[in-house]
Scaffold this motif. Structure first.
Motif, PDB file in Angstrom:
ATOM      1  N   CYS A   1       1.664   5.318  -0.532  1.00 30.17           N
ATOM      2  CA  CYS A   1       1.035   6.624  -0.389  1.00 30.17           C
ATOM      3  C   CYS A   1       1.959   7.701  -0.957  1.00 30.17           C
TER       4      CYS A   1
ATOM      5  N   GLY B   1      -9.312   3.260  -9.185  1.00 27.88           N
ATOM      6  CA  GLY B   1      -8.621   2.434  -8.210  1.00 27.88           C
ATOM      7  C   GLY B   1      -7.651   3.183  -7.318  1.00 27.88           C
ATOM      8  N   ILE B   2      -7.505   4.480  -7.522  1.00 28.78           N
ATOM      9  CA  ILE B   2      -6.603   5.303  -6.728  1.00 28.78           C
ATOM     10  C   ILE B   2      -7.414   6.031  -5.662  1.00 28.78           C
ATOM     11  N   ARG B   3      -7.066   5.827  -4.409  1.00 29.72           N
ATOM     12  CA  ARG B   3      -7.744   6.541  -3.329  1.00 29.72           C
ATOM     13  C   ARG B   3      -7.099   7.929  -3.211  1.00 29.72           C
TER      14      ARG B   3
ATOM     15  N   LYS C   1      -1.897  -1.286  -3.792  1.00 28.40           N
ATOM     16  CA  LYS C   1      -2.900  -0.283  -3.451  1.00 28.40           C
ATOM     17  C   LYS C   1      -2.203   1.072  -3.421  1.00 28.40           C
TER      18      LYS C   1
ATOM     19  N   THR D   1     -12.373   7.900  -4.695  1.00 20.38           N
ATOM     20  CA  THR D   1     -11.566   6.914  -5.420  1.00 20.38           C
ATOM     21  C   THR D   1     -11.818   7.091  -6.902  1.00 20.38           C
ATOM     22  N   GLU D   2     -10.737   7.140  -7.663  1.00 21.79           N
ATOM     23  CA  GLU D   2     -10.821   7.290  -9.092  1.00 21.79           C
ATOM     24  C   GLU D   2      -9.871   6.302  -9.752  1.00 21.79           C
TER      25      GLU D   2
ATOM     26  N   THR E   1      -2.685   5.284  -2.481  1.00 14.87           N
ATOM     27  CA  THR E   1      -3.393   6.434  -1.935  1.00 14.87           C
ATOM     28  C   THR E   1      -2.566   7.670  -2.254  1.00 14.87           C
TER      29      THR E   1
ATOM     30  N   GLU F   1     -12.573  13.225   0.006  1.00 10.77           N
ATOM     31  CA  GLU F   1     -11.951  11.917  -0.236  1.00 10.77           C
ATOM     32  C   GLU F   1     -12.779  11.179  -1.280  1.00 10.77           C
TER      33      GLU F   1
ATOM     34  N   HIS G   1       0.885  -1.162   0.000  1.00 10.75           N
ATOM     35  CA  HIS G   1       0.000   0.000   0.000  1.00 10.75           C
ATOM     36  C   HIS G   1       0.924   1.213   0.000  1.00 10.75           C
TER      37      HIS G   1
END
Length: 86
Positions: free
Chosen positions: A27, A79-81, A61, A76-77, A63, A74, A25
């Motif tokens: 960021c 698959g990107i948070r 994942k 999600t677009e 973010t 907030e 994950h």
């Protein structure tokens, strides 16, 4: 790491765990990201978008925290948070 990463891209996504590579994950923190709900973006925002898309294709994942925005939100677009902070 390099050999393992290069070999992973040649395998179907479900086989990468057989090699001991687990999804991460990741960021990114940036003042910009290309989305119509956010302030305009330039080079770094588009670079993060391209990296995020490639990482998602490898089952990671992603973010993105975008600061200095007009309002906090907030969503999600693709698959990107995305977390926008004012």
């Amino acid at each position: 790491y390099r050999d393992c990463h290069e070999n992973r891209s040649l395998l179907p996504n479900d086989q990468s765990e057989l090699m001991g590579i687990k999804p991460l994950h990741i960021c990114f923190v940036s003042p910009e990201f290309p989305d119509q709900r956010l302030l305009p973006a330039a080079g770094i925002g588009f670079s993060i978008l391209n990296l995020a898309k490639a990482l998602i294709e490898q089952d990671h994942k992603v973010t993105v925290v975008v600061y200095r925005q007009q309002k906090s939100t907030e969503f999600t677009e693709n698959g990107i948070r995305i977390i926008a902070l004012s």
